[in-house]
Scaffold this motif. Structure first.
Motif, PDB file in Angstrom:
ATOM      1  N   SER A  55       0.864  -1.193   0.138  1.00  0.00           N
ATOM      2  CA  SER A  55       0.199   0.078  -0.185  1.00  0.00           C
ATOM      3  C   SER A  55       1.000   1.153  -0.101  1.00  0.00           C
ATOM      4  O   SER A  55       0.466   2.237  -0.671  1.00  0.00           O
ATOM      5  CB  SER A  55      -0.963   0.120   1.383  1.00  0.00           C
ATOM      6  N   GLN A  91      -7.616   0.150  -0.044  1.00  0.00           N
ATOM      7  CA  GLN A  91      -7.908  -1.132   0.369  1.00  0.00           C
ATOM      8  C   GLN A  91      -9.221  -1.052   1.395  1.00  0.00           C
ATOM      9  O   GLN A  91      -9.861  -2.003   1.395  1.00  0.00           O
ATOM     10  CB  GLN A  91      -6.597  -1.394   1.425  1.00  0.00           C
ATOM     11  N   ASP A 168      -5.724  -1.276  -4.714  1.00  0.00           N
ATOM     12  CA  ASP A 168      -5.298  -1.969  -3.421  1.00  0.00           C
ATOM     13  C   ASP A 168      -6.086  -3.129  -2.955  1.00  0.00           C
ATOM     14  O   ASP A 168      -7.361  -2.614  -2.287  1.00  0.00           O
ATOM     15  CB  ASP A 168      -4.992  -1.090  -2.353  1.00  0.00           C
ATOM     16  N   GLU A 169      -5.723  -4.280  -3.152  1.00  0.00           N
ATOM     17  CA  GLU A 169      -6.848  -5.581  -2.778  1.00  0.00           C
ATOM     18  C   GLU A 169      -8.302  -5.048  -3.205  1.00  0.00           C
ATOM     19  O   GLU A 169      -9.033  -5.333  -2.167  1.00  0.00           O
ATOM     20  CB  GLU A 169      -6.653  -5.701  -1.378  1.00  0.00           C
TER      21      GLU A 169
HETATM   22 MG   LIG Z   1      -1.989  -2.897   2.149  1.00  0.00          MG
END
Ligand SMILES: [Mg+2]
Ligand SMILES: Nc1ncnc2c1ncn2[C@@H]1O[C@H](COP(=O)(O)OP(=O)(O)OP(=O)(O)O)[C@@H](O)[C@H]1O
Length: 270
Positions: A55, A91, A168-169
């Motif tokens: 991240s 995220q 991010d994910e």
């Molecule tokens: Mg992360």
């Protein structure tokens, strides 16, 4: 020719980047010296253990934070402030509670242009449909499930048709079927509107399905410890997941990730 034209607007250069977070007297090194280039129009995934700096690296590319040393360049230009050409799907979804799904999705357009055009609104509705949220456009975030909030945030990251998309994910909170569906939708969109995508995931098979290259990061302080070239043909269809080539790449990814973790453990004991 300008540096930007040479490098391509969506090309990313990470040049000897180090990131150390300082809090009182404590210093946490998130990234050890990292140099890597992402080509314009490339789909790259970052995988690595929790806390290895994935991240952090995305935020440095987006210009939301600055490296302790080294430089990030996008389109040949040093990144010194938040990039207008980049979009981040964080995220955590970070939707505004007082705005509906549609108005949350349109927010980046409002920030950019003041008022969304009819075409922007039509595109927002297209994205809402793509994310399976068509019955929830006028709902508020508190009326959504976690996965639905996540999908709304993904639509928001796409609405400006960014040249550089940092994710991010994004599908971490979704069930496997929805996730696989959205993987395919994302690839269709990327094929229709070429852009550089940097995609963080903990799923090796997701990374293989989506990417041109997978960057494996070692545990904190992170660095790129391995690069896996994914030479599977495109367009990728769901059937590819059962092919021997696909599963061999997943196996290689696992070995590489294990090696990246072990490398850190050895360093920690040294
Ligand atoms: Mg992360
Ligand atoms: N703003 C910050 N201030 C202080 N430390 C930070 C900050 N952001 C990240 N860190 C630290 O930097 C390291 C890397 O964090 P980062 O969020 O980049 O990891 P990650 O690879 O994304 O992990 P995960 O897979 O769990 O999301 C961690 O040790 C974290 O505590």
């Amino acid at each position: 020719m300008s540096a930007a034209a040479r490098a391509g607007v969506g090309a990313v250069e990470i040049d000897s980047v180090v990131k150390v977070f300082k809090r009182n007297r404590l210093a946490i090194q998130a990234l050890s010296e990292t140099s890597v280039d992402f080509r314009e129009g490339e789909f790259v995934s970052l995988i690595g253990p929790s806390g290895c700096g994935k991240s952090t690296l995305l935020k440095l590319i987006a210009g939301l934070d600055t490296p302790t040393s080294g430089e990030v360049r996008v389109g040949g230009n040093p990144v010194r402030s938040p990039l207008r050409t980049a979009s981040v799907a964080f995220q955590k979804p970070t939707l505004l509670s007082w705005r509906t799904v549609l108005d949350n999705i349109l927010l980046p357009v409002e920030i950019r242009d003041g008022r969304p055009s009819r075409a922007d609104r039509a595109y927002a509705h297209e994205l809402i449909e793509m994310m399976g949220l068509q019955d929830f456009a006028s709902h508020y975030p508190k009326e959504l499930s976690g996965g639905m909030e996540q999908r709304a945030a993904i639509a928001r990251s796409l609405v400006t048709r960014p040249e550089l998309l940092l994710m991010d994910e994004p599908f971490g909170a979704l069930d496997e079927f929805t996730r696989e569906d959205l993987n395919e939708e994302l690839l269709k969109l990327w094929e229709a509107e070429p852009k550089t995508v940097v995609f963080v995931t903990h799923s090796i098979s997701e990374a293989v399905f989506l990417s041109d290259r997978i960057m494996v990061m070692s545990a904190r302080p992170g660095r790129i410890s391995d690069v896996i070239e994914v030479d599977l043909p495109r367009p990728r269809t769901p059937e590819i997941r059962t092919s021997a080539e696909f599963n061999e790449l997943v196996r290689l990814g696992r070995i590489s990730l294990e090696a990246a973790k072990a490398e850190h453990e050895t360093a920690a004991h040294a």
